[in-house]
Design an enzyme around this catalytic site. Structure first.
Site, PDB file in Angstrom:
ATOM      1  N   ASP A  10       0.897  -1.227   0.092  1.00 18.56           N
ATOM      2  CA  ASP A  10      -0.047  -0.117   0.139  1.00 18.56           C
ATOM      3  C   ASP A  10       1.035   1.197   0.003  1.00 18.56           C
ATOM      4  O   ASP A  10       2.195   1.197   0.274  1.00 18.56           O
ATOM      5  CB  ASP A  10      -1.047   0.136   1.479  1.00 18.56           C
ATOM      6  CG  ASP A  10      -1.748   1.420   1.260  1.00 18.56           C
ATOM      7  OD1 ASP A  10      -2.196   1.541   0.312  1.00 18.56           O
ATOM      8  OD2 ASP A  10      -1.785   1.793   2.244  1.00 18.56           O
ATOM      9  N   SER A  11       0.339   2.271  -0.180  1.00 15.99           N
ATOM     10  CA  SER A  11       1.072   3.534  -0.148  1.00 15.99           C
ATOM     11  C   SER A  11       1.463   3.926   1.354  1.00 15.99           C
ATOM     12  O   SER A  11       1.888   4.877   1.436  1.00 15.99           O
ATOM     13  CB  SER A  11       0.186   4.718  -0.721  1.00 15.99           C
ATOM     14  OG  SER A  11      -1.118   4.812   0.213  1.00 15.99           O
ATOM     15  N   TYR A  42      -0.321   8.558  -2.607  1.00 17.16           N
ATOM     16  CA  TYR A  42      -0.653   8.147  -4.029  1.00 17.16           C
ATOM     17  C   TYR A  42      -1.991   8.891  -4.820  1.00 17.16           C
ATOM     18  O   TYR A  42      -1.635   9.245  -5.691  1.00 17.16           O
ATOM     19  CB  TYR A  42      -0.701   6.605  -4.214  1.00 17.16           C
ATOM     20  CG  TYR A  42       0.310   5.781  -4.123  1.00 17.16           C
ATOM     21  CD1 TYR A  42       1.525   6.218  -3.486  1.00 17.16           C
ATOM     22  CD2 TYR A  42       0.270   4.400  -4.303  1.00 17.16           C
ATOM     23  CE1 TYR A  42       2.551   5.049  -3.342  1.00 17.16           C
ATOM     24  CE2 TYR A  42       1.198   3.287  -4.268  1.00 17.16           C
ATOM     25  CZ  TYR A  42       2.320   3.788  -3.784  1.00 17.16           C
ATOM     26  OH  TYR A  42       3.567   2.989  -3.644  1.00 17.16           O
ATOM     27  N   GLY A  43      -2.748   9.277  -3.827  1.00 20.43           N
ATOM     28  CA  GLY A  43      -4.178   9.570  -4.144  1.00 20.43           C
ATOM     29  C   GLY A  43      -4.059  10.864  -5.314  1.00 20.43           C
ATOM     30  O   GLY A  43      -5.089  11.057  -5.985  1.00 20.43           O
ATOM     31  N   CYS A  73      -4.426  -1.180  -1.812  1.00 14.51           N
ATOM     32  CA  CYS A  73      -4.769   0.272  -2.195  1.00 14.51           C
ATOM     33  C   CYS A  73      -5.571   0.534  -3.190  1.00 14.51           C
ATOM     34  O   CYS A  73      -5.370  -0.202  -4.303  1.00 14.51           O
ATOM     35  CB  CYS A  73      -3.175   0.899  -2.527  1.00 14.51           C
ATOM     36  SG  CYS A  73      -3.088   2.555  -2.910  1.00 14.51           S
ATOM     37  N   ASN A  74      -6.670   1.178  -2.753  1.00 13.88           N
ATOM     38  CA  ASN A  74      -7.718   1.283  -4.096  1.00 13.88           C
ATOM     39  C   ASN A  74      -7.048   2.276  -5.099  1.00 13.88           C
ATOM     40  O   ASN A  74      -7.490   2.031  -6.345  1.00 13.88           O
ATOM     41  CB  ASN A  74      -8.868   1.981  -3.435  1.00 13.88           C
ATOM     42  CG  ASN A  74      -9.655   1.331  -2.410  1.00 13.88           C
ATOM     43  OD1 ASN A  74     -10.816   0.670  -2.833  1.00 13.88           O
ATOM     44  ND2 ASN A  74      -9.121   1.309  -1.185  1.00 13.88           N
ATOM     45  N   THR A  75      -6.378   3.309  -4.811  1.00 20.98           N
ATOM     46  CA  THR A  75      -5.777   3.807  -5.928  1.00 20.98           C
ATOM     47  C   THR A  75      -4.784   3.024  -6.814  1.00 20.98           C
ATOM     48  O   THR A  75      -4.853   3.220  -8.078  1.00 20.98           O
ATOM     49  CB  THR A  75      -4.968   5.159  -5.113  1.00 20.98           C
ATOM     50  OG1 THR A  75      -5.735   5.639  -4.060  1.00 20.98           O
ATOM     51  CG2 THR A  75      -4.633   6.271  -6.224  1.00 20.98           C
ATOM     52  N   GLU A 151      -1.007   8.871   8.247  1.00 20.47           N
ATOM     53  CA  GLU A 151       0.636   8.493   7.899  1.00 20.47           C
ATOM     54  C   GLU A 151       1.551   9.172   9.035  1.00 20.47           C
ATOM     55  O   GLU A 151       2.570   8.640   9.432  1.00 20.47           O
ATOM     56  CB  GLU A 151       1.048   9.106   6.754  1.00 20.47           C
ATOM     57  CG  GLU A 151       0.510   8.038   5.362  1.00 20.47           C
ATOM     58  CD  GLU A 151       1.210   6.452   5.740  1.00 20.47           C
ATOM     59  OE1 GLU A 151       2.251   6.337   5.977  1.00 20.47           O
ATOM     60  OE2 GLU A 151       0.398   5.661   5.467  1.00 20.47           O
ATOM     61  N   CYS A 183     -10.832   3.674   0.460  1.00 19.30           N
ATOM     62  CA  CYS A 183      -9.608   4.249   0.696  1.00 19.30           C
ATOM     63  C   CYS A 183      -8.860   3.150   1.779  1.00 19.30           C
ATOM     64  O   CYS A 183      -9.726   3.151   2.882  1.00 19.30           O
ATOM     65  CB  CYS A 183      -9.100   5.297   0.841  1.00 19.30           C
ATOM     66  SG  CYS A 183      -7.250   5.708   1.202  1.00 19.30           S
ATOM     67  N   HIS A 185      -6.748   3.344   3.732  1.00 13.84           N
ATOM     68  CA  HIS A 185      -6.550   3.852   5.068  1.00 13.84           C
ATOM     69  C   HIS A 185      -7.513   4.230   6.055  1.00 13.84           C
ATOM     70  O   HIS A 185      -7.630   4.432   7.174  1.00 13.84           O
ATOM     71  CB  HIS A 185      -5.717   5.546   5.120  1.00 13.84           C
ATOM     72  CG  HIS A 185      -4.365   5.079   4.280  1.00 13.84           C
ATOM     73  ND1 HIS A 185      -3.702   4.673   3.346  1.00 13.84           N
ATOM     74  CD2 HIS A 185      -3.150   5.615   5.049  1.00 13.84           C
ATOM     75  CE1 HIS A 185      -2.554   4.644   3.286  1.00 13.84           C
ATOM     76  NE2 HIS A 185      -2.074   5.181   4.363  1.00 13.84           N
TER      77      HIS A 185
HETATM   78  N1  DGL Z   1      -4.407   3.724   0.675  1.00 14.95           N
HETATM   79  C1  DGL Z   1      -4.741   4.014  -0.519  1.00 14.95           C
HETATM   80  C2  DGL Z   1      -6.197   3.913  -1.085  1.00 14.95           C
HETATM   81  O1  DGL Z   1      -6.690   2.642  -0.840  1.00 14.95           O
HETATM   82  C3  DGL Z   1      -4.061   5.472  -1.031  1.00 14.95           C
HETATM   83  C4  DGL Z   1      -4.228   6.601   0.045  1.00 14.95           C
HETATM   84  C5  DGL Z   1      -2.959   7.439  -0.801  1.00 14.95           C
HETATM   85  O2  DGL Z   1      -1.975   7.065  -0.593  1.00 14.95           O
HETATM   86  O3  DGL Z   1      -3.661   8.637  -1.064  1.00 14.95           O
HETATM   87  O4  DGL Z   1      -6.547   4.325  -1.775  1.00 14.95           O
END
Ligand code: DGL
Length: 264
Positions: A10-11, A42-43, A73-75, A151, A183, A185
């Site tokens: 994940d990010s 990452y978003g 990570c969804n992104t 984070e 997300c 997180h």
């Molecule tokens: N945890 C990540 C997600 O599921 C990305 C969050 C991020 O890095 O912006 O999208």
């Protein structure tokens, strides 16, 4: 092959919510987790960069001998998983916002989705949303600023509370009865979110579905670990802050869990 670890990335620390579901459902499996916190969030990044970061993480997990990779990570899933699947000869499990069950079960005909810009603007998310939620009002909200605070381990900060209120209030005004956490997180914020939305709103995320899918694919490929002569080992790596990583990793005496700082 079957005693090799499941790789998860994940990010940052968010994917630990998915990793926990996997370790609960598959207690015999060794795992390796990468928290790419140095490059979070990452978003807001362009698709090209999300693919490059996903490739970097994948290469490291392959080097460490993983038999399957969970993109927690969804992104990264919505922007990079098709590239990863085309490029590497290993199964990838992804995570996508649970918009389908929310749209199926809503009684108010309004659902909220909190996710990153990268997820909400992706082709994959928009196709899914059109396919399953075209008859319901979908209140989309980018959770800008939430991931950097998580984070830093600032889960109970005033700043985070204020952001959540700002993002969730318009959804409540639209009378949503389902809130999709899009997300990985955000499940870390469920107590704070619950305080704001109350008990009437059902909060859903995709963690359990990802764990079930991981199990199903390992079963199908005959790749579940059957060698129980070693204590199950979980190795979690971060490239930024070991203290924050440890804040989210539960103690478990049944298996050996190590958290390490690594440059990747
Ligand atoms: N945890 C990540 C997600 O599921 C990305 C969050 C991020 O890095 O912006 O999208």
């Amino acid at each position: 092959m079957s005693s090799q670890p499941i790789g998860v990335f994940d990010s940052g620390v968010g994917g630990i919510t998915i990793w926990k579901e996997i370790t609960q459902l598959l207690p015999n499996e060794h795992t390796i987790y990468l928290a790419d916190s140095k490059h979070a969030p990452y978003g807001q990044k362009p698709k090209k960069e999300i693919i490059e970061l996903s490739v970097k993480n994948t290469e490291l997990l392959l080097k460490k001998g993983c038999k399957i990779i969970v993109v927690a990570c969804n992104t990264a899933t919505t922007n990079a998983i098709s590239y990863l699947r085309e490029t590497y000869d290993i199964p990838f499990i992804g995570i996508e916002p649970a918009i389908k069950p929310a749209a199926l079960h809503t009684k108010t005909n309004a659902v909220g989705i909190l996710a990153t810009k990268g997820t909400l603007s992706s082709e994959l998310f928009n196709q899914t949303s059109e396919k399953f939620a075209s008859d319901v009002a979908v209140v989309e909200q980018i959770g800008e600023g939430l991931v950097p605070l998580i984070e830093q381990g600032k889960l109970e900060s005033l700043e985070l509370q204020q952001l959540l209120k700002k993002y969730l209030k318009p959804m409540l005004d639209e009378h949503i009865d389902y809130l999709v956490l899009g997300c990985s997180h955000y499940p870390l914020l469920i107590p704070e979110i619950r305080n704001i939305v109350g008990d009437e709103v059902t909060i859903i995320d995709s963690g359990q579905a990802v764990a079930k899918q991981t199990k199903a694919i390992l079963e199908k490929n005959d790749a579940l670990n059957e060698d129980t002569s070693f204590k199950v080992s979980h190795k979690l790596y971060t490239n930024r802050d070991l203290g924050v990583l440890k804040q989210f990793v539960p103690a478990n005496t049944e298996s050996s869990i190590t958290c390490e700082l690594l440059d990747f």
